[in-house]
Design a protein around this motif. Structure first.
Motif, PDB file in Angstrom:
ATOM      1  N   ASP A   1       1.034  -0.839  -0.060  1.00 49.07           N
ATOM      2  CA  ASP A   1      -0.263   0.034   0.687  1.00 49.07           C
ATOM      3  C   ASP A   1       0.823   1.715   0.237  1.00 49.07           C
ATOM      4  N   ASP A   2       1.785   1.202   0.976  1.00 48.01           N
ATOM      5  CA  ASP A   2       2.934   2.524   0.919  1.00 48.01           C
ATOM      6  C   ASP A   2       4.092   1.652   0.884  1.00 48.01           C
ATOM      7  N   TYR A   3       5.420   2.656   0.743  1.00 49.06           N
ATOM      8  CA  TYR A   3       6.432   2.477   0.806  1.00 49.06           C
ATOM      9  C   TYR A   3       7.061   3.744   1.229  1.00 49.06           C
ATOM     10  N   THR A   4       8.025   3.311   2.205  1.00 47.92           N
ATOM     11  CA  THR A   4       9.625   4.518   3.299  1.00 47.92           C
ATOM     12  C   THR A   4      10.018   3.950   2.665  1.00 47.92           C
ATOM     13  N   VAL A   5      11.212   4.689   2.494  1.00 38.47           N
ATOM     14  CA  VAL A   5      12.660   4.268   2.164  1.00 38.47           C
ATOM     15  C   VAL A   5      13.605   4.778   3.065  1.00 38.47           C
ATOM     16  N   LYS A   6      14.765   3.870   2.996  1.00 42.80           N
ATOM     17  CA  LYS A   6      15.572   3.434   4.671  1.00 42.80           C
ATOM     18  C   LYS A   6      16.492   4.817   3.555  1.00 42.80           C
ATOM     19  N   PRO A   7      17.632   5.607   5.045  1.00 43.49           N
ATOM     20  CA  PRO A   7      16.668   5.797   6.003  1.00 43.49           C
ATOM     21  C   PRO A   7      15.633   6.514   5.897  1.00 43.49           C
ATOM     22  N   PHE A   8      14.742   7.064   7.027  1.00 43.57           N
ATOM     23  CA  PHE A   8      13.508   7.333   7.008  1.00 43.57           C
ATOM     24  C   PHE A   8      13.147   7.791   8.439  1.00 43.57           C
ATOM     25  N   SER A   9      12.716   9.393   8.717  1.00 44.46           N
ATOM     26  CA  SER A   9      11.917   9.650   9.729  1.00 44.46           C
ATOM     27  C   SER A   9      10.816   9.189  10.905  1.00 44.46           C
ATOM     28  N   LEU A  10      11.297   9.136  11.554  1.00 49.44           N
ATOM     29  CA  LEU A  10       9.807   8.465  13.103  1.00 49.44           C
ATOM     30  C   LEU A  10       8.606   9.208  11.757  1.00 49.44           C
ATOM     31  N   ASN A  11       8.752  10.316  12.420  1.00 47.82           N
ATOM     32  CA  ASN A  11       7.179  10.929  11.571  1.00 47.82           C
ATOM     33  C   ASN A  11       7.261  11.069  10.567  1.00 47.82           C
ATOM     34  N   GLU A  12       8.234  10.549   9.993  1.00 49.92           N
ATOM     35  CA  GLU A  12       7.312  10.483   8.325  1.00 49.92           C
ATOM     36  C   GLU A  12       6.778   8.767   8.388  1.00 49.92           C
ATOM     37  N   LEU A  13       6.698   8.220   9.118  1.00 44.60           N
ATOM     38  CA  LEU A  13       6.720   6.712   8.817  1.00 44.60           C
ATOM     39  C   LEU A  13       5.154   6.368  10.284  1.00 44.60           C
ATOM     40  N   LEU A  14       5.298   7.618  10.833  1.00 39.58           N
ATOM     41  CA  LEU A  14       3.981   7.633  11.720  1.00 39.58           C
ATOM     42  C   LEU A  14       2.840   8.300  10.824  1.00 39.58           C
ATOM     43  N   ALA A  15       2.974   8.755   9.573  1.00 40.55           N
ATOM     44  CA  ALA A  15       2.065   9.926   9.694  1.00 40.55           C
ATOM     45  C   ALA A  15       2.266   8.553   8.344  1.00 40.55           C
ATOM     46  N   ARG A  16       2.603   8.070   7.501  1.00 32.56           N
ATOM     47  CA  ARG A  16       1.985   7.220   6.882  1.00 32.56           C
ATOM     48  C   ARG A  16       1.051   6.174   7.482  1.00 32.56           C
ATOM     49  N   VAL A  17       1.349   5.363   8.910  1.00 32.63           N
ATOM     50  CA  VAL A  17       1.184   4.876   9.398  1.00 32.63           C
ATOM     51  C   VAL A  17      -0.572   5.407   9.598  1.00 32.63           C
ATOM     52  N   ARG A  18      -0.828   6.188  10.399  1.00 35.70           N
ATOM     53  CA  ARG A  18      -2.074   7.057  10.613  1.00 35.70           C
ATOM     54  C   ARG A  18      -2.688   7.279   8.987  1.00 35.70           C
ATOM     55  N   ALA A  19      -2.060   7.625   7.911  1.00 31.89           N
ATOM     56  CA  ALA A  19      -2.996   7.671   6.953  1.00 31.89           C
ATOM     57  C   ALA A  19      -3.491   6.307   5.996  1.00 31.89           C
ATOM     58  N   ARG A  20      -2.271   5.294   6.677  1.00 29.71           N
ATOM     59  CA  ARG A  20      -3.180   4.126   6.280  1.00 29.71           C
ATOM     60  C   ARG A  20      -3.738   3.790   7.352  1.00 29.71           C
ATOM     61  N   LEU A  21      -4.291   3.695   8.494  1.00 27.87           N
ATOM     62  CA  LEU A  21      -5.096   3.073   8.894  1.00 27.87           C
ATOM     63  C   LEU A  21      -6.377   3.792   8.602  1.00 27.87           C
ATOM     64  N   ARG A  22      -6.327   5.327   8.652  1.00 26.48           N
ATOM     65  CA  ARG A  22      -7.583   5.983   8.313  1.00 26.48           C
ATOM     66  C   ARG A  22      -8.239   5.243   7.154  1.00 26.48           C
ATOM     67  N   THR A  23      -7.455   5.257   5.769  1.00 24.25           N
ATOM     68  CA  THR A  23      -7.535   4.618   4.913  1.00 24.25           C
ATOM     69  C   THR A  23      -8.724   3.053   4.777  1.00 24.25           C
ATOM     70  N   SER A  24      -8.341   2.810   5.668  1.00 23.18           N
ATOM     71  CA  SER A  24      -8.540   1.110   6.189  1.00 23.18           C
ATOM     72  C   SER A  24      -9.986   0.963   6.909  1.00 23.18           C
ATOM     73  N   GLY A  25     -10.375   1.952   7.508  1.00 26.37           N
ATOM     74  CA  GLY A  25     -10.689   2.076   8.293  1.00 26.37           C
ATOM     75  C   GLY A  25     -12.268   2.468   8.136  1.00 26.37           C
ATOM     76  N   GLN A  26     -11.791   3.424   6.459  1.00 26.83           N
ATOM     77  CA  GLN A  26     -12.955   3.767   6.123  1.00 26.83           C
ATOM     78  C   GLN A  26     -13.750   3.069   5.146  1.00 26.83           C
ATOM     79  N   GLU A  27     -12.488   1.945   4.680  1.00 26.09           N
ATOM     80  CA  GLU A  27     -13.261   1.340   3.882  1.00 26.09           C
ATOM     81  C   GLU A  27     -13.972  -0.349   4.053  1.00 26.09           C
TER      82      GLU A  27
END
Ligand code: CA
Length: 220
Positions: free
Chosen positions: A96-122
């Motif tokens: 569903d999404d990618y995080t390219v290493k090295p990544f920041s924790l904030n970037e990963l947490l934002a992607r997690v939030r976005a994916r959980l929001r989408t799957s909840g809606q669906e």
């Protein structure tokens, strides 16, 4: 939410686990692909963060096997490989999404939030427009009453159009909404998936608006 982290580098595991836990998530971890696949199949896992370079079973293979068993669980891939061709291969395997290493924790947490929001809606909802009905619970589409089988990515692309019938989406917008990142360079991935949808739904369901993008034909 319960998140499974499949990663073999201990430093990344502890850094990501701490971040996810401080954001209020419950975290399970696996350090190889075999254990990761077993844990990911549990319906208690709401989202999977998956490293590609894993001992036991490569991440790509974990993803392929997981998709056969749980087609709709969100998966965010961690990858050191930044080539477009690798990303497209992973898209086809159902990430569903990618995080390219090295990544920041904030970037990963934002992607997690976005994916959980989408799957909840669906979860469990159905939407209809232009003669097409999408059942988000079963990941099935019906066209004029006939059930159509779609891949995870075809489903996600069609969902964008169904949510906004008649609205024109540009190729970069669709890349961002469906694939969730900025594609580098030229890619025809949107055209490929639009033509696959047209083959399955009927050629006139998705219209090309010349020089602008695509839209769902709401009169269908
Ligand atoms: Ca690794």
């Amino acid at each position: 939410m319960s998140i499974l982290l499949v990663e073999d580098e201990a430093g990344i595991v502890s850094f990501v686990q701490r971040g996810l836990e401080s954001a209020g998530h419950q975290v399970l971890t696996a350090s190889d692909g075999v254990d990761g696949l077993i844990l990911a199949q549990s319906s208690d896992v709401d989202l999977v963060i998956l490293d590609l370079g894993l001992p036991g079973l490569p991440g790509e293979e974990v993803l392929r096997r997981l998709r056969r068993r749980r087609p709709s669980v969100p998966v965010i891939v961690l990858t050191a490989k930044d080539a477009v061709s690798d990303r497209v291969a992973n898209l086809d395997a159902g990430a569903d999404d990618y995080t390219v290493k090295p990544f920041s924790l904030n970037e990963l947490l934002a992607r997690v939030r976005a994916r959980l929001r989408t799957s909840g809606q669906e979860r469990g909802d159905a939407l209809a427009a232009g003669g097409v009905t999408l059942d988000f619970g079963g990941h099935v589409a019906h066209v004029d009453g006939t059930a159509i089988t779609l891949s995870a990515r075809e489903f996600a692309l069609l969902a964008v159009f169904i949510r906004h019938p008649g609205q024109v989406f540009s190729r970069p917008q669709l890349l961002d909404l469906v694939w969730g990142y900025d594609f580098e360079g030229a890619s025809n991935v949107v055209e490929v998936y639009v033509s696959q949808l047209r083959r399955k739904l009927g050629a006139d369901r998705i219209q090309t608006v010349r020089g602008v993008g695509y839209r769902l034909n709401g009169r269908g």
